[in-house]
Design a protein around this motif. Sequence first.
Motif, PDB file in Angstrom:
ATOM      1  N   ASN A  72       0.810  -1.221   0.000  1.00 27.16           N
ATOM      2  CA  ASN A  72       0.000   0.000   0.000  1.00 27.16           C
ATOM      3  C   ASN A  72       0.839   1.265   0.000  1.00 27.16           C
ATOM      4  N   ILE A  73       2.021   1.229   0.573  1.00 25.85           N
ATOM      5  CA  ILE A  73       2.820   2.459   0.649  1.00 25.85           C
ATOM      6  C   ILE A  73       3.947   2.488  -0.373  1.00 25.85           C
ATOM      7  N   GLN A  74       3.999   1.515  -1.275  1.00 22.80           N
ATOM      8  CA  GLN A  74       5.103   1.455  -2.224  1.00 22.80           C
ATOM      9  C   GLN A  74       5.188   2.698  -3.115  1.00 22.80           C
ATOM     10  N   GLY A  75       4.096   3.372  -3.342  1.00 23.97           N
ATOM     11  CA  GLY A  75       4.124   4.581  -4.159  1.00 23.97           C
ATOM     12  C   GLY A  75       4.545   5.823  -3.393  1.00 23.97           C
ATOM     13  N   LEU A  76       4.632   5.723  -2.082  1.00 26.04           N
ATOM     14  CA  LEU A  76       5.027   6.867  -1.255  1.00 26.04           C
ATOM     15  C   LEU A  76       6.519   6.790  -0.994  1.00 26.04           C
ATOM     16  N   LEU A  77       7.293   7.311  -1.927  1.00 24.77           N
ATOM     17  CA  LEU A  77       8.744   7.174  -1.850  1.00 24.77           C
ATOM     18  C   LEU A  77       9.336   7.916  -0.655  1.00 24.77           C
ATOM     19  N   TRP A  78       8.665   8.899  -0.166  1.00 21.50           N
ATOM     20  CA  TRP A  78       9.169   9.674   0.963  1.00 21.50           C
ATOM     21  C   TRP A  78       8.943   8.965   2.302  1.00 21.50           C
ATOM     22  N   LEU A  79       8.171   7.896   2.300  1.00 20.92           N
ATOM     23  CA  LEU A  79       7.850   7.174   3.537  1.00 20.92           C
ATOM     24  C   LEU A  79       8.747   5.955   3.695  1.00 20.92           C
ATOM     25  N   ASP A  80       9.536   5.961   4.762  1.00 24.20           N
ATOM     26  CA  ASP A  80      10.414   4.827   5.056  1.00 24.20           C
ATOM     27  C   ASP A  80       9.639   3.818   5.905  1.00 24.20           C
ATOM     28  N   PRO A  81       9.417   2.602   5.399  1.00 23.60           N
ATOM     29  CA  PRO A  81       8.621   1.630   6.159  1.00 23.60           C
ATOM     30  C   PRO A  81       9.333   1.073   7.385  1.00 23.60           C
ATOM     31  N   GLY A  82      10.637   1.214   7.454  1.00 26.50           N
ATOM     32  CA  GLY A  82      11.367   0.686   8.603  1.00 26.50           C
ATOM     33  C   GLY A  82      11.635  -0.804   8.458  1.00 26.50           C
ATOM     34  N   ASP A  83      12.049  -1.404   9.541  1.00 26.02           N
ATOM     35  CA  ASP A  83      12.375  -2.827   9.530  1.00 26.02           C
ATOM     36  C   ASP A  83      11.118  -3.670   9.605  1.00 26.02           C
ATOM     37  N   GLU A  84      11.281  -4.924   9.208  1.00 24.53           N
ATOM     38  CA  GLU A  84      10.170  -5.871   9.323  1.00 24.53           C
ATOM     39  C   GLU A  84       9.841  -6.074  10.799  1.00 24.53           C
ATOM     40  N   PRO A  85       8.599  -6.394  11.090  1.00 21.80           N
ATOM     41  CA  PRO A  85       8.234  -6.617  12.497  1.00 21.80           C
ATOM     42  C   PRO A  85       8.949  -7.836  13.060  1.00 21.80           C
ATOM     43  N   ARG A  86       9.295  -7.740  14.333  1.00 21.52           N
ATOM     44  CA  ARG A  86       9.943  -8.846  15.042  1.00 21.52           C
ATOM     45  C   ARG A  86       9.057  -9.253  16.208  1.00 21.52           C
ATOM     46  N   PRO A  87       9.201 -10.481  16.656  1.00 17.13           N
ATOM     47  CA  PRO A  87       8.397 -10.920  17.810  1.00 17.13           C
ATOM     48  C   PRO A  87       8.714 -10.085  19.050  1.00 17.13           C
ATOM     49  N   VAL A  88       7.682  -9.825  19.819  1.00 12.35           N
ATOM     50  CA  VAL A  88       7.845  -9.102  21.081  1.00 12.35           C
ATOM     51  C   VAL A  88       7.907 -10.157  22.183  1.00 12.35           C
ATOM     52  N   LEU A  89       9.061 -10.239  22.829  1.00 12.93           N
ATOM     53  CA  LEU A  89       9.275 -11.302  23.804  1.00 12.93           C
ATOM     54  C   LEU A  89       8.460 -11.122  25.071  1.00 12.93           C
ATOM     55  N   THR A  90       7.985  -9.901  25.322  1.00 13.55           N
ATOM     56  CA  THR A  90       7.195  -9.659  26.531  1.00 13.55           C
ATOM     57  C   THR A  90       5.699  -9.820  26.306  1.00 13.55           C
ATOM     58  N   ALA A  91       5.310 -10.142  25.075  1.00 15.66           N
ATOM     59  CA  ALA A  91       3.884 -10.319  24.777  1.00 15.66           C
ATOM     60  C   ALA A  91       3.354 -11.553  25.497  1.00 15.66           C
ATOM     61  N   ARG A  92       2.104 -11.490  25.879  1.00 16.24           N
ATOM     62  CA  ARG A  92       1.485 -12.609  26.588  1.00 16.24           C
ATOM     63  C   ARG A  92       0.787 -13.530  25.596  1.00 16.24           C
ATOM     64  N   PRO A  93       1.134 -14.811  25.614  1.00 17.27           N
ATOM     65  CA  PRO A  93       0.525 -15.752  24.663  1.00 17.27           C
ATOM     66  C   PRO A  93      -0.998 -15.816  24.768  1.00 17.27           C
ATOM     67  N   ALA A  94      -1.527 -15.592  25.950  1.00 21.46           N
ATOM     68  CA  ALA A  94      -2.980 -15.668  26.122  1.00 21.46           C
ATOM     69  C   ALA A  94      -3.694 -14.568  25.346  1.00 21.46           C
ATOM     70  N   TYR A  95      -2.989 -13.495  25.033  1.00 22.27           N
ATOM     71  CA  TYR A  95      -3.595 -12.361  24.331  1.00 22.27           C
ATOM     72  C   TYR A  95      -3.308 -12.369  22.828  1.00 22.27           C
ATOM     73  N   LEU A  96      -2.815 -13.476  22.284  1.00 21.88           N
ATOM     74  CA  LEU A  96      -2.422 -13.534  20.885  1.00 21.88           C
ATOM     75  C   LEU A  96      -3.545 -13.112  19.950  1.00 21.88           C
TER      76      LEU A  96
END
Length: 134
Positions: A72-96
């Motif tokens: 969706n943002i590939q046409g917005l050259l001025w927008l840096d998407p940043g890094d790919e998402p990584r797992p959050v180690l503090t996330a609670r599995p019950a709330y997945l």
Amino acid sequence: MTDDGATAAMRYKEIIALSRGSAENLRAWELARAEELAGEIEEAQTAIETAAEREARAAERATRWWKMALHNIQGLLWLDPGDEPRPVLTARPAYLERYLEEVKPSYQELVQAVLALGWRAKRAAAKRGEQPPV
């Protein structure tokens, strides 16, 4: 003296019988406990496999949302998407499921924002007499 000898021998036999009975009871308890532990280990392995499958599905789903957002943002050259998402180690599995459900509205907001930017960019270009961005 004979009574003492007979009594001591009987007492010795009693002690030996008690120790054999105790050893048999201990052996039976140990076997039952081993079976119980084997069952618990099997349940834990099943839980680990289930959690690993759930994690893989969640990672695949997050990657899919990320790729759709990038598309969706590939046409917005001025927008840096940043890094790919990584797992959050503090996330609670019950709330997945709750975490995954929070992604959809955020993605929809992104799509609407990109569409609004596209419309504004086309309108601004038309006012300036330029070719609108694609």
